[in-house]
Design an enzyme around this catalytic site. Structure first.
Site, PDB file in Angstrom:
ATOM      1  N   TYR A 101      30.086  73.588  78.746  1.00 14.55           N
ATOM      2  CA  TYR A 101      29.590  74.572  79.704  1.00 14.55           C
ATOM      3  C   TYR A 101      30.718  75.315  80.396  1.00 14.55           C
ATOM      4  O   TYR A 101      31.776  74.739  80.666  1.00 14.55           O
ATOM      5  CB  TYR A 101      28.746  73.877  80.772  1.00 14.55           C
ATOM      6  CG  TYR A 101      27.501  73.235  80.225  1.00 14.55           C
ATOM      7  CD1 TYR A 101      26.424  74.012  79.808  1.00 14.55           C
ATOM      8  CD2 TYR A 101      27.417  71.859  80.103  1.00 14.55           C
ATOM      9  CE1 TYR A 101      25.279  73.425  79.296  1.00 14.55           C
ATOM     10  CE2 TYR A 101      26.278  71.255  79.596  1.00 14.55           C
ATOM     11  CZ  TYR A 101      25.214  72.037  79.190  1.00 14.55           C
ATOM     12  OH  TYR A 101      24.092  71.457  78.680  1.00 14.55           O
TER      13      TYR A 101
ATOM     14  N   ARG B  76      35.081  52.580 111.235  1.00 19.74           N
ATOM     15  CA  ARG B  76      33.887  52.764 110.424  1.00 19.74           C
ATOM     16  C   ARG B  76      32.761  51.893 110.968  1.00 19.74           C
ATOM     17  O   ARG B  76      31.708  52.388 111.329  1.00 19.74           O
ATOM     18  CB  ARG B  76      34.194  52.414 108.957  1.00 19.74           C
ATOM     19  CG  ARG B  76      33.046  52.707 108.023  1.00 19.74           C
ATOM     20  CD  ARG B  76      33.377  52.363 106.585  1.00 19.74           C
ATOM     21  NE  ARG B  76      33.477  50.918 106.340  1.00 19.74           N
ATOM     22  CZ  ARG B  76      33.500  50.383 105.132  1.00 19.74           C
ATOM     23  NH1 ARG B  76      33.443  51.147 104.052  1.00 19.74           N
ATOM     24  NH2 ARG B  76      33.596  49.079 104.981  1.00 19.74           N
TER      25      ARG B  76
ATOM     26  N   MET C 176      26.042  65.866  80.320  1.00 22.18           N
ATOM     27  CA  MET C 176      25.115  64.818  80.747  1.00 22.18           C
ATOM     28  C   MET C 176      24.970  63.702  79.711  1.00 22.18           C
ATOM     29  O   MET C 176      24.967  62.517  80.053  1.00 22.18           O
ATOM     30  CB  MET C 176      23.746  65.425  81.070  1.00 22.18           C
ATOM     31  CG  MET C 176      22.834  64.471  81.811  1.00 22.18           C
ATOM     32  SD  MET C 176      21.232  65.168  82.232  1.00 22.18           S
ATOM     33  CE  MET C 176      21.623  66.288  83.547  1.00 22.18           C
TER      34      MET C 176
ATOM     35  N   LYS D 235      28.000  43.557  96.521  1.00 22.16           N
ATOM     36  CA  LYS D 235      27.158  44.672  96.985  1.00 22.16           C
ATOM     37  C   LYS D 235      26.983  45.684  95.860  1.00 22.16           C
ATOM     38  O   LYS D 235      27.702  45.630  94.856  1.00 22.16           O
ATOM     39  CB  LYS D 235      27.808  45.326  98.206  1.00 22.16           C
ATOM     40  CG  LYS D 235      29.169  45.964  97.945  1.00 22.16           C
ATOM     41  CD  LYS D 235      29.861  46.373  99.237  1.00 22.16           C
ATOM     42  CE  LYS D 235      31.257  46.944  98.942  1.00 22.16           C
ATOM     43  NZ  LYS D 235      32.022  47.175 100.184  1.00 22.16           N
TER      44      LYS D 235
HETATM   45  C1  LIG Z   1      33.305  46.622 100.034  1.00 26.73           C
HETATM   46  C2  LIG Z   1      33.947  45.709 101.007  1.00 26.73           C
HETATM   47  C3  LIG Z   1      34.835  44.715 100.566  1.00 26.73           C
HETATM   48  C4  LIG Z   1      35.339  44.633  99.142  1.00 26.73           C
HETATM   49  O1  LIG Z   1      36.304  45.670  98.939  1.00 26.73           O
HETATM   50  P1  LIG Z   1      37.119  45.824  97.568  1.00 26.73           P
HETATM   51  O2  LIG Z   1      38.083  46.929  97.839  1.00 26.73           O
HETATM   52  O3  LIG Z   1      36.137  46.224  96.531  1.00 26.73           O
HETATM   53  O4  LIG Z   1      37.764  44.538  97.269  1.00 26.73           O
HETATM   54  C5  LIG Z   1      35.277  43.788 101.498  1.00 26.73           C
HETATM   55  N1  LIG Z   1      34.901  43.861 102.804  1.00 26.73           N
HETATM   56  C6  LIG Z   1      34.085  44.838 103.256  1.00 26.73           C
HETATM   57  C7  LIG Z   1      33.727  44.888 104.695  1.00 26.73           C
HETATM   58  C8  LIG Z   1      33.591  45.800 102.379  1.00 26.73           C
HETATM   59  O5  LIG Z   1      32.800  46.776 102.839  1.00 26.73           O
END
Ligand SMILES: *Cc1c(COP(=O)(O)O)cnc(C)c1O
Length: 362
Positions: A258, A136, A305, A37
């Site tokens: 800054y 969640r 930046m 992702k």
């Molecule tokens: C992002 C995610 C993972 C991977 O998590 P990591 O901590 O990066 O290994 C696995 N399962 C779900 C549902 C996630 O949202």
């Protein structure tokens, strides 16, 4: 034409393959389904997934539908199953079908919509996400139980995998993981035919009880230790380097950059480096973060930046020398801890401005 000095991001896909092998060994037979992702945690979902495919991975996770569509195109004709963690929004199932994406259902209305669609289109393979205590995403365990007992509500659906997600796996001493494991066992027993998946990177290292049939590592593939700290088994994948533009001598009381980001309390030799938070160095990392230059760690003084400053002391370091801001000597978990965040966030903030080089593309 001479190159203007700028940051360079090297993505070492051989290190990615090494981390994949480490996770695979630890998973002891559970399928390793990489999470790619957020554009492969900022490192490029296409090159990352293709290399992992070459290492044997056949199942991948993304968060968003459009990430899944892009990944399907990136994988072209390689055989792979792509799961989309976000539940399907109303009306999007035709897009899932067109790109051959497997939806992860996270609510009862999604189950109802998917079932209706499946009945009309000759069936649909899905994953079911059940919330076991992270609060969640996912069906409540009671909702999952109700579904399992009224299977007409699953008509047309092939529930191939039941999954949940651990909220505290990065801290092996946190009792929430054991409570989630117990809740997950109860839920998965309701769907005896389905495979089961509970672990992200950290969970893989919690022991055999947690691994079930499939694990979903993300960050540890990309160089973050499973427990939010450096782990010698995991190799750095992303290396961010930039050249020194200038070296300035600060006197006690001189302020740098800054506001009150940094005030010298003694004579300081500060190297000004051609990378800033645009390139992905988190501004807050100046509180304890470091870079690697001249064979040693050099404290970050200020991040702006486009440029940042490090304290190079009296080392033999000169304008034009290269500084490592992230990589095998400037560990992503250390930079994350300095900035008060996790390796995941440091990685996804690596921007597209830096020149990108991939090593080990397959
Ligand atoms: C992002 C995610 C993972 C991977 O998590 P990591 O901590 O990066 O290994 C696995 N399962 C779900 C549902 C996630 O949202």
């Amino acid at each position: 034409m001479p190159q203007a000095p700028r940051a360079r991001l090297t993505v070492d896909l051989d290190a990615l393959a090494h981390n994949h092998a480490v996770l695979k060994a630890e998973a002891q037979g559970a399928e390793v389904a990489p999470v790619v992702k957020s554009d492969g945690y900022g490192l490029g979902a296409g090159p990352v997934a293709r290399r992992l495919h070459a290492e044997g991975a056949r199942s991948f996770f993304v968060a968003r539908l459009d990430e899944g569509e892009t990944l399907r195109a990136e994988l072209a004709d390689r055989e792979a199953q792509i799961y989309v963690l976000d539940g399907p929004a109303a009306g999007t199932l035709p897009r899932f079908a067109a790109a051959r994406l497997t939806p992860v259902l996270t609510s009862l209305p999604q189950v109802a919509a998917a079932s209706a669609w499946a009945v009309a289109h000759g069936g649909l393979e899905v994953m079911l996400h059940v919330d076991t205590g992270m609060n969640r995403q996912g069906l409540a365990p009671d909702e999952a139980r109700a579904l399992a007992q009224a299977t007409d509500r699953l008509r047309g659906l092939d529930v191939a995998v039941v999954m949940s997600h651990l909220g505290s796996a990065a801290d092996p001493a946190d009792p929430r993981s054991a409570a989630q494991l117990e809740a997950f066992r109860a839920v998965r027993s309701l769907f005896a035919e389905a495979r089961a998946s509970l672990c992200a990177s950290a969970g893989v290292f919690l022991g055999a009880d947690y691994r079930f049939d499939m694990v979903r590592p993300g960050v540890s593939l990309y160089g973050g230790g499973p427990f939010d700290r450096p782990d010698p088994r995991i190799r750095a994948v992303a290396t961010l380097t930039a050249p020194i533009l200038d070296i300035r001598n600060l006197r006690p009381g001189d302020r740098l950059a800054y506001g009150r980001q940094y005030t010298a309390d003694r004579p300081i030799r500060a190297a000004i480096v051609a990378a800033g938070y645009t390139d992905g160095v988190i501004r807050a990392a100046n509180a304890g973060g470091y870079a690697w230059a001249g064979g040693a760690r050099r404290p970050l003084l200020a991040v702006t930046m486009d440029v940042l400053a490090i304290d190079v002391g009296d080392a033999a370091i000169a304008v034009g020398d290269t500084v490592e801001l992230l990589g095998p000597n400037a560990l992503v978990d250390d930079q994350a801890a300095a900035a008060g965040t996790v390796a995941h966030e440091v990685l996804v903030r690596l921007s597209r401005r830096a020149d990108r080089i991939y090593l080990g593309e397959r």
